[in-house]
Design an enzyme around this catalytic site. Sequence first.
Site, PDB file in Angstrom:
ATOM      1  N   ARG A  27       0.809  -1.207   0.017  1.00  0.00           N
ATOM      2  CA  ARG A  27       0.085  -0.036   0.145  1.00  0.00           C
ATOM      3  C   ARG A  27       1.000   1.062   0.076  1.00  0.00           C
ATOM      4  O   ARG A  27       0.499   2.351   0.663  1.00  0.00           O
ATOM      5  CB  ARG A  27      -0.936  -0.119   1.077  1.00  0.00           C
ATOM      6  CG  ARG A  27      -2.023  -1.269   1.244  1.00  0.00           C
ATOM      7  CD  ARG A  27      -2.656  -1.076   2.734  1.00  0.00           C
ATOM      8  NE  ARG A  27      -3.228  -2.409   2.988  1.00  0.00           N
ATOM      9  CZ  ARG A  27      -4.403  -3.027   2.706  1.00  0.00           C
ATOM     10  NH1 ARG A  27      -5.009  -2.289   2.214  1.00  0.00           N
ATOM     11  NH2 ARG A  27      -4.694  -4.133   3.445  1.00  0.00           N
ATOM     12  N   LYS A  85     -15.043  -3.195   2.631  1.00  0.00           N
ATOM     13  CA  LYS A  85     -13.540  -3.352   1.833  1.00  0.00           C
ATOM     14  C   LYS A  85     -12.657  -2.333   2.598  1.00  0.00           C
ATOM     15  O   LYS A  85     -12.982  -1.474   3.184  1.00  0.00           O
ATOM     16  CB  LYS A  85     -13.908  -2.793   0.521  1.00  0.00           C
ATOM     17  CG  LYS A  85     -14.775  -3.594  -0.399  1.00  0.00           C
ATOM     18  CD  LYS A  85     -14.051  -5.084  -0.775  1.00  0.00           C
ATOM     19  CE  LYS A  85     -15.153  -5.970  -1.350  1.00  0.00           C
ATOM     20  NZ  LYS A  85     -16.147  -6.684  -0.364  1.00  0.00           N
ATOM     21  N   ASP A  86     -11.255  -2.850   2.155  1.00  0.00           N
ATOM     22  CA  ASP A  86     -10.217  -2.041   2.752  1.00  0.00           C
ATOM     23  C   ASP A  86     -10.380  -0.519   2.363  1.00  0.00           C
ATOM     24  O   ASP A  86     -10.774  -0.266   1.280  1.00  0.00           O
ATOM     25  CB  ASP A  86      -9.113  -2.687   2.175  1.00  0.00           C
ATOM     26  CG  ASP A  86      -8.733  -3.993   2.384  1.00  0.00           C
ATOM     27  OD1 ASP A  86      -7.881  -4.106   3.446  1.00  0.00           O
ATOM     28  OD2 ASP A  86      -9.359  -4.877   1.963  1.00  0.00           O
ATOM     29  N   LYS A  87      -9.920   0.381   3.375  1.00  0.00           N
ATOM     30  CA  LYS A  87      -9.929   1.701   3.064  1.00  0.00           C
ATOM     31  C   LYS A  87      -8.762   2.030   2.028  1.00  0.00           C
ATOM     32  O   LYS A  87      -9.100   2.844   0.906  1.00  0.00           O
ATOM     33  CB  LYS A  87      -9.939   2.554   4.438  1.00  0.00           C
ATOM     34  CG  LYS A  87      -9.854   4.007   4.032  1.00  0.00           C
ATOM     35  CD  LYS A  87      -9.516   4.844   5.225  1.00  0.00           C
ATOM     36  CE  LYS A  87      -9.558   6.392   5.058  1.00  0.00           C
ATOM     37  NZ  LYS A  87      -8.321   6.904   4.270  1.00  0.00           N
ATOM     38  N   ARG A  88      -7.616   1.824   2.434  1.00  0.00           N
ATOM     39  CA  ARG A  88      -6.546   2.273   1.763  1.00  0.00           C
ATOM     40  C   ARG A  88      -6.434   1.137   0.366  1.00  0.00           C
ATOM     41  O   ARG A  88      -5.568   0.266   0.445  1.00  0.00           O
ATOM     42  CB  ARG A  88      -5.076   2.411   2.453  1.00  0.00           C
ATOM     43  CG  ARG A  88      -3.966   2.841   1.499  1.00  0.00           C
ATOM     44  CD  ARG A  88      -2.889   3.374   2.473  1.00  0.00           C
ATOM     45  NE  ARG A  88      -2.186   3.977   1.626  1.00  0.00           N
ATOM     46  CZ  ARG A  88      -1.852   5.117   0.874  1.00  0.00           C
ATOM     47  NH1 ARG A  88      -2.949   6.057   0.948  1.00  0.00           N
ATOM     48  NH2 ARG A  88      -0.853   5.377   0.223  1.00  0.00           N
TER      49      ARG A  88
END
EC number: 5.4.99.27
Length: 438
Positions: A27, A85-88
């Site tokens: 990320r 869902k994932d933020k980043r």
Amino acid sequence: MEVPEIEKQIGINLYSTDTEGLGGQLRQEVEDFIVKEITNREEGKDGKYLILELTKRDWDTHHFTRTLAKILQISQKRISVAGTKDKRALTTQKISIFDVDAPEIEKIHLKDVELKVLGRSRKSVELGDLWGNEFVITIRDIASSPEKTGAMLEKTNSEVLAQGGVPNFFGIQRFGSVRPVTHLVGKAIVEGDFEKAAMLYIAEPFPEEPEETKAARQFVKETRDFREGLKTYPLRLGHERAMMNHLISNPEDYSGAFGVLPKNLYRMFVHAYQSYIYNMILCRRIESGIPLNKAVEGDIVCFRNEAGLPDSSKTEKVSSETVNAMNRLIKHGRAFITAPLPGFNTEFASGVPGEIESKVLKELGVSLEGFNVEEFPEMSSKGTRREVLLQVEPKFEVAEDELNPGKSKAVLEFMLPKGSYATTVLREYMKVDPLQMS
């Protein structure tokens, strides 16, 4: 290879592969983590629900639905998703909105958000619609050359494929990345000690927290002065503050303090404790040399449902007479070996797998009756079983890392069923502290 201390705290003490880890970083850019939802539903032209495809970049799912509800001037409850869902990350998923028309959506312009109308339906998007997720993940800042990185990936990949996948561990997200306390709170609840549970959640400091937060927690831990504590607790710790406010108004009502939390949070505590026990049992199975893709006598297997996913409500114990037939089903992806998420009505294995399960429970001093939480029935859990193997076949490419000169990057593509973690796959390849993957 030694696993990081933080993983040991959540019941994971090994890797299933013997290879050198890539290291690296996830990320570094939002687009390094791409997730696309796989659902088994189709849209039509009729129905009260408008179905949309949502693509978002660096947005938390709950924050997005709250923002969208405000713009549309509707209740957030009218917006449904199949999974958070994932933020980043760059994520694509279906959402439904009750009693809204397409022209209202076409007027919306939010930064890093794309909404595409797919049609209408008579039913909302729900968790049951989610089959799994497709991932395209870039690992950057790998110290080795592209050639060596490729060779390491190939070696790990061959071990993963030989095992049929990776252990289906619950990842750090289940327990709290910076502050893995959730399962400890759950353990205290199961043991009937709500005071200990509340104080762990409110006031137990962890090393990775900011210094001012640690100091605030330590003060409350030592003094039990909730009124004074509220003056120093950061506003972002809204759940802890709400519990302290309750305890100021209702001294000693520690079980009631959990009632001020959102339902999805207070139910997570017992679930996290079950996940910790499951992780430990899975490690013991691996250490005992029992494969994850081949049943032995006494194992409990579950079967594939209509969507092709493991269904823990359909189980069967493996006997000496059925072991060969069961392993044929496992080989063809129609049956799956399981381990327990213990509760007050859990089915346990027999034979060697059963010995492992009972030994772990005995070591931890687990009372199964404690999962029937009389003081807070909504936290109770009868338990279930979960498949031990996460079947995955990653594909990968390696190149020079354009963001980090002199370093390599690796792009991995794979698909996972719902309820499993991409980081559970990536840990076998990277072998780093899980906070480097969050």
